[in-house]
Design a protein around this motif. Structure first.
Motif, mmCIF file in Angstrom:
data_model
loop_
_atom_site.group_PDB
_atom_site.id
_atom_site.type_symbol
_atom_site.label_atom_id
_atom_site.label_comp_id
_atom_site.label_asym_id
_atom_site.label_seq_id
_atom_site.Cartn_x
_atom_site.Cartn_y
_atom_site.Cartn_z
ATOM 1 N N ALA A 169 0.845 -1.207 0.000
ATOM 2 C CA ALA A 169 0.000 0.000 0.000
ATOM 3 C C ALA A 169 0.874 1.248 0.000
ATOM 4 O O ALA A 169 0.610 2.219 -0.720
ATOM 5 N N LYS A 170 1.926 1.205 0.795
ATOM 6 C CA LYS A 170 2.833 2.358 0.854
ATOM 7 C C LYS A 170 3.452 2.608 -0.518
ATOM 8 O O LYS A 170 3.510 3.736 -1.003
ATOM 9 N N ARG A 171 3.882 1.498 -1.155
ATOM 10 C CA ARG A 171 4.530 1.648 -2.453
ATOM 11 C C ARG A 171 3.563 2.292 -3.458
ATOM 12 O O ARG A 171 3.911 3.196 -4.190
ATOM 13 N N MET A 172 2.314 1.784 -3.474
ATOM 14 C CA MET A 172 1.323 2.339 -4.401
ATOM 15 C C MET A 172 1.137 3.840 -4.153
ATOM 16 O O MET A 172 1.086 4.635 -5.095
ATOM 17 N N CYS A 173 1.041 4.209 -2.899
ATOM 18 C CA CYS A 173 0.814 5.628 -2.584
ATOM 19 C C CYS A 173 2.049 6.463 -2.891
ATOM 20 O O CYS A 173 1.948 7.565 -3.425
ATOM 21 N N ASP A 174 3.218 5.913 -2.569
ATOM 22 C CA ASP A 174 4.448 6.641 -2.886
ATOM 23 C C ASP A 174 4.555 6.887 -4.385
ATOM 24 O O ASP A 174 5.090 7.899 -4.831
ATOM 25 N N GLU A 175 4.043 5.937 -5.172
ATOM 26 C CA GLU A 175 4.100 6.099 -6.626
ATOM 27 C C GLU A 175 2.994 6.994 -7.145
ATOM 28 O O GLU A 175 2.859 7.203 -8.351
ATOM 29 N N GLY A 176 2.159 7.500 -6.237
ATOM 30 C CA GLY A 176 1.166 8.492 -6.647
ATOM 31 C C GLY A 176 -0.235 7.961 -6.862
ATOM 32 O O GLY A 176 -1.107 8.664 -7.368
ATOM 33 N N HIS A 177 -0.492 6.704 -6.462
ATOM 34 C CA HIS A 177 -1.828 6.137 -6.714
ATOM 35 C C HIS A 177 -2.772 6.302 -5.526
ATOM 36 O O HIS A 177 -3.741 5.562 -5.399
ATOM 37 N N THR A 178 -2.479 7.221 -4.639
ATOM 38 C CA THR A 178 -3.323 7.379 -3.466
ATOM 39 C C THR A 178 -4.771 7.720 -3.855
ATOM 40 O O THR A 178 -5.021 8.334 -4.888
ATOM 41 N N VAL A 179 -5.712 7.312 -2.995
ATOM 42 C CA VAL A 179 -7.124 7.610 -3.272
ATOM 43 C C VAL A 179 -7.671 8.641 -2.280
ATOM 44 O O VAL A 179 -8.861 8.915 -2.263
ATOM 45 N N VAL A 180 -6.797 9.154 -1.407
ATOM 46 C CA VAL A 180 -7.226 10.173 -0.445
ATOM 47 C C VAL A 180 -6.688 11.517 -0.910
ATOM 48 O O VAL A 180 -5.479 11.675 -1.073
ATOM 49 N N ASN A 181 -7.604 12.443 -1.122
ATOM 50 C CA ASN A 181 -7.198 13.756 -1.601
ATOM 51 C C ASN A 181 -6.316 14.442 -0.557
ATOM 52 O O ASN A 181 -6.745 14.683 0.560
ATOM 53 N N GLY A 182 -5.082 14.716 -0.895
ATOM 54 C CA GLY A 182 -4.185 15.380 0.047
ATOM 55 C C GLY A 182 -3.660 14.463 1.136
ATOM 56 O O GLY A 182 -3.039 14.924 2.088
ATOM 57 N N GLY A 183 -3.922 13.171 1.010
ATOM 58 C CA GLY A 183 -3.428 12.242 2.034
ATOM 59 C C GLY A 183 -3.028 10.922 1.395
ATOM 60 O O GLY A 183 -2.780 10.849 0.193
#
Ligand SMILES: Cc1cc2nc3c(=O)[nH]c(=O)nc-3n(C[C@H](O)[C@H](O)[C@H](O)COP(=O)(O)OP(=O)(O)OC[C@H]3O[C@@H](n4cnc5c(N)ncnc54)[C@H](O)[C@@H]3O)c2cc1C
Ligand code: SF4
Ligand code: FES
Lengths: 249, 637
Positions: free
Chosen positions: B337-351
């Motif tokens: 999950a961290k990797r996905m978010c670090d790569e910019g795929h987060t689903v939380v606006n601003g988080g």
């Protein structure tokens, strides 16, 4: 949004209490009620004033630590929720929110919103258990328990011992709390041997602790965050009658 | 520091039985002459206190909450493991043992783990006898589910409140012993020091949280069951009061602290929104049984989930780990999950966050079944976020959840201080570098009901009952130190609340010693922590006095300990130059981003010893031996 908060302050059990007003407290709708109190406390502490004292631990609605009367309702607005699970989105910008401790003779105030609920522990100590010495248990699947019985016992077992039922009751009765434990254990086959002694001992402990009598107002059920049903009180009363009858014969 | 595991040699299957036969017993008539202090009334402490009292010992039990029933164990949702093999799906004691050693990434003591798996079956029997309402099938037999990366269904559960029901069972057993006068319960009482007399733990110093009174308590042995230190990160799924104070005080009195850097991140928590949050809320891992984790394929795509078409979704766990899919262990799911978010795929606006989606489950099983299984969790999620998971996927992100590290104990659960026992999450446990779901409740109850009550007798049998006295100089010294510390806290009169410092150090260790760690980051943290500590002691504001109920003082005392502990945790992470379980060092990973263990240099537990206020802690090691489960690269592909 901004809210005005009136909080009960009382420096000790025998001290005179009074409301303190915090006006224009900045909050976000997603904040929990207790986080709103945290915001007040961080400011108080930074300015060298004593923070508002209140119990909380899990902040997930399960430990039963938190609780206060908010705008006249135990655990605040909304149904089936502990105070830690109330969010500021339940209020409007500019609202005045009054926060008081649970009040009952058997729950003396310790400080501010913190009360002493040890009377509940005493009631459990009087009989709210099944005697099962460690190591002496039979194989768990040896005695099947029908799903319906198990589910109903479970409904009673969900009580978190928060005391809102007492705070909501005009008589400050602990009947809902006691009935939940009596029913949880009394419905299970394991709980049968001690069933009648349990109900008598727990009710006696409840009376001794200074809780009022139950006169079927039903406010307790409405305030209970776990939705403990009044039907368990009826069940308790049946057991009590049976216990008295058994003893007499 | 001597680190003798005292684990018996010989065939592992019989080692616990042989050990029980070999250790000393206290004569039944003498048990009532011995007095044991148990600090903590969670699953470990309550079960131990009740059982010791049943055996005849006199017990003094302590907790900081207003009632023993409110210990943090109450919050456990998902379940408790036991190798009953009720589902006939091939489970066995050996398999639970194997899964736990492997899941812990080969950093636990094999013999302890085997014992845990053996005892697991007795725990279920005991709890059912007490009236714990485990889930049942229509035929009336106990129901199980598969949990947290297990390929068998061995998890017993009680709706989403397994911890509550187990704790109430133990609390009721404890209450019975309180009524019988065998346990003296001290709620709203905090341990502030452990007293060691001539090398043996013989008592504690406490503060009454209502009156502020400082008291000495003497006993023949001391048991710590004070839970984990996850709140060093400030934001965690732990209850607000969880702290490191008891174990840290014991460490400063000579108890080795093992593997402090082994902390666990739980993959399914409600993400952080804003900066006012006081804690994070766990969403039970059981949700991954039917929920599917995904992120949008396109970076920066923050459309509402329902507007993102199927072909633009990346079910990354199913893609990367086809065998285990959404059920990979916690550390693997968290890092992905961290990797996905670090790569910019987060689903939380601003988080930061990813989706956990039930749409397919609702289609497959129907809304009713999904509601039966997860209704209360969905309700909880909706209450906090204002969104219903029936309508739109949950948003989740990993958070600190559990700490595998803790005070080092031998096979008898005794620390490096004679007569000081440590049970439950407070010890360095049987979970190695990563704990499997539903295994903490099992360990706490195994320690409390079935291990400690036997093993403590081996020590007590060597001690003269009532041999120590509160008049010993060691008590006076410890009491003086406790009072001096409180005086210092209330007389600093600075300008910043303890909570503010807690947030600061928490954010620092989350950034540098959280889900992924680097040499540079850890060095930075190690340099920064003493600076925060120095500022704390100069600028903390603790209004009021020590002589009344004072929650600001309670918080400040705990934060002061976290500020010391955080440094040792980071040093442990720095010196463990490998990745294993919850400890992920970015320098040590396989080309596809999996943890890379170093079994030659690091197949050991690192045990930190206190060496005085002015010298850094000293690192010792206990070499681990794997005779049964041969270390292999964990693979969940
Ligand atoms: C949200 C959540 C969900 C979880 N779900 C699961 C699950 O499904 N399955 C599972 O196996 N595990 C689960 N866990 C982990 C598990 O709940 C804990 O590891 C376990 O309950 C710890 O039990 P314990 O008895 O060791 O300590 P705790 O229950 O933490 O009890 C600590 C006790 O020590 C006392 N104490 C602490 N410090 C002091 C002090 N200084 N002085 C006096 N008393 C003190 C406290 O008052 C308390 O009584 C979950 C954890 C969390 C946070
Ligand atoms: S019955 Fe309900 S209100 Fe009363 S103590 Fe139990 S959970 Fe709280
Ligand atoms: S803090 Fe635990 S129920 Fe509210």
């Amino acid at each position: 949004m901004k809210v005005n908060v009136r909080v009960w302050r009382q420096s000790g059990p025998d001290a005179q209490g009074a409301f303190e007003d915090f006006s224009g407290v900045d909050v976000l709708p997603d904040m929990s009620f207790l986080e709103m109190l945290d915001v007040i406390n961080v400011k108080l502490e930074a300015s060298g004033s004593e923070p508002v004292c209140f119990d909380s631990d899990c902040r997930e609605g399960i430990c039963g630590s938190c609780g206060a009367v908010v705008n006249g309702e135990a655990h605040g607005p909304g149904t089936r929720s502990t105070l830690c699970q109330v969010h500021m989105r339940s209020f409007k910008d500019g609202d005045t929110i009054t926060v008081e401790p649970f009040r009952a003779k058997a729950f003396p105030v310790i400080r501010d919103l913190m009360v002493d609920r040890s009377a509940f522990d005493k009631i459990i100590q009087a009989g709210g258990f099944i005697t099962a010495r460690t190591g002496s248990a039979p194989e768990a699947n040896a005695a099947p328990i029908g799903k319906q019985v198990a589910d109903e016992a479970f409904d009673a077992a969900t009580c978190i011992g928060c005391g809102a039922c007492v705070a909501a009751c005009p008589n400050a009765s602990a009947m809902l709390f006691v009935s939940a434990k009596v029913s949880h254990l009394g419905m299970l086959p394991q709980g049968q041997p001690q069933r009648l002694a349990r109900v008598e001992d727990m009710v006696a402990a409840m009376d001794a602790a200074g809780f009022g009598a139950c006169s079927n107002h039903g406010e307790c059920e409405a305030a209970c965050p776990k939705g403990i049903s009044l039907k368990f009180i009826a069940r308790l009363n049946q057991d009590l009658v049976q216990a008295a009858f058994t003893r007499r014969s | 520091m001597e680190l003798q595991s005292r684990a018996p040699e010989g065939p592992i299957e019989t080692s616990w039985m042989r050990h029980r036969q070999a250790i000393r017993l206290v004569n039944p008539a003498n048990k009532r002459k011995y007095h044991v202090i148990v600090v903590g009334t969670g699953l470990a402490g309550a079960s131990a206190s009740a059982t010791l009292a049943q055996l005849g010992y006199n017990v003094s039990a302590f907790c900081f909450q207003d009632s023993p029933r409110r210990a943090h164990s109450i919050a456990a949702q998902g379940g408790i493991n036991a190798a009953k093999n009720y589902q006939n799906d091939g489970d066995s004691i050996y398999r639970l043992f194997y899964d736990t050693v492997k899941g812990g990434d080969f950093r636990a003591r094999e013999r302890n783990v085997y014992r845990l798996a053996q005892i697991s079956v007795d725990i279920i029997d005991q709890c059912v006898a007490q009236g714990v309402p485990f889930a049942r099938e229509y035929g009336g037999l106990l129901s199980n589910r598969s949990f947290g990366g297990a390929l068998v269904s061995r998890t017993f559960y009680a709706r989403g409140q397994t911890g509550q029901q187990l704790l109430i069972g133990a609390y009721q057993a404890l209450s019975e012993q309180i009524a019988l006068g065998k346990v003296k319960m001290h709620p709203r009482t905090e341990l502030l020091d452990v007293v060691v007399v001539d090398g043996h733990a013989k008592g504690i110093i406490t503060r009454d949280l209502v009156t502020g009174a400082i008291r000495r308590h003497v006993a023949d042995a001391v048991v710590l069951a004070t839970g984990g230190y996850g709140n060093v990160f400030y934001l965690s799924t732990n209850a607000k009061g969880c702290n490191v104070t008891a174990t840290w005080r014991a460490y400063k009195r000579g108890a080795g602290f093992a593997n402090p850097c082994f902390t666990q991140i739980h993959p399914t928590c409600i993400p952080v929104f804003g900066d006012h949050q006081s804690k994070l809320t766990l969403m039970s891992e059981s949700l991954r049984n039917d929920g599917r984790v995904w992120v949008p394929k396109r970076v920066g795509d923050i459309r509402p989930a329902n507007q993102i078409p199927e072909e633009e979704r990346d079910y990354y766990l199913e893609r990367m780990y086809p065998t285990f899919g959404n059920l990979v262990p916690r550390d693997v799911a968290s890092r992905a999950a961290k990797r996905m978010c670090d790569e910019g795929h987060t689903v939380v606006n601003g988080g930061l966050g990813v989706f956990l989606d039930f749409r397919e489950a609702i289609q497959r099983l129907g809304r009713k079944v999904v509601d039966d299984r997860y209704g209360n969790l969905f309700e909880m999620y909706e209450r906090i976020t204002g969104e219903s998971p029936f309508e739109t996927p949950m948003k989740i992100y990993p958070a600190i959840h559990y700490t595998m590290g803790g005070l080092w104990v031998d096979y008898n659960l005794m620390s490096t201080v004679n007569g000081l026992y440590v049970i439950g999450e407070a010890n360095f446990s049987d979970h190695g570098a990563n704990r499997l779901g539903a295994s903490a409740l099992m360990q706490g109850l195994a320690d409390g009901y079935f291990v400690l009550p036997y093993t403590i007798g081996d020590y007590l049998a060597t001690q003269k009952a009532g041999g120590a006295s509160v008049d010993h100089a060691a008590f006076a010294d410890a009491e003086r130190e406790v009072k001096a510390r409180i005086d210092r806290l209330v007389s600093t009169r600075g300008k910043t609340s303890a909570d503010t410092f807690h947030r600061e150090v928490g954010q620092l260790v989350w950034d540098k010693c959280g889900m992924a760690r680097t040499r540079e980051g850890l060095r930075e943290a190690i340099a920064k922590i003493p600076e925060i500590r120095e500022r704390f002691w100069r600028d903390v504001s603790v209004p009021g006095s020590g002589a009344t109920t004072n929650q600001a003082l309670e918080r400040a005392g705990r934060v002061a300990d976290f500020l010391e502990f955080a440094e040792v945790m980071c040093r442990d992470a720095l010196e463990r130059e490998e990745s294993c379980g919850g400890h992920f060092r970015e320098e040590y990973q396989t080309p596809d981003g999996e943890a890379l263990r170093d079994d030659v240099a690091f197949a050991h537990s690192a045990v930190w010893a206190y060496d005085g206020p002015d010298r850094p802690a000293v690192r010792h090691t206990e070499q681990l031996q794997f005779d049964y489960v041969k270390p292999s690269q964990r693979s969940y592909k």
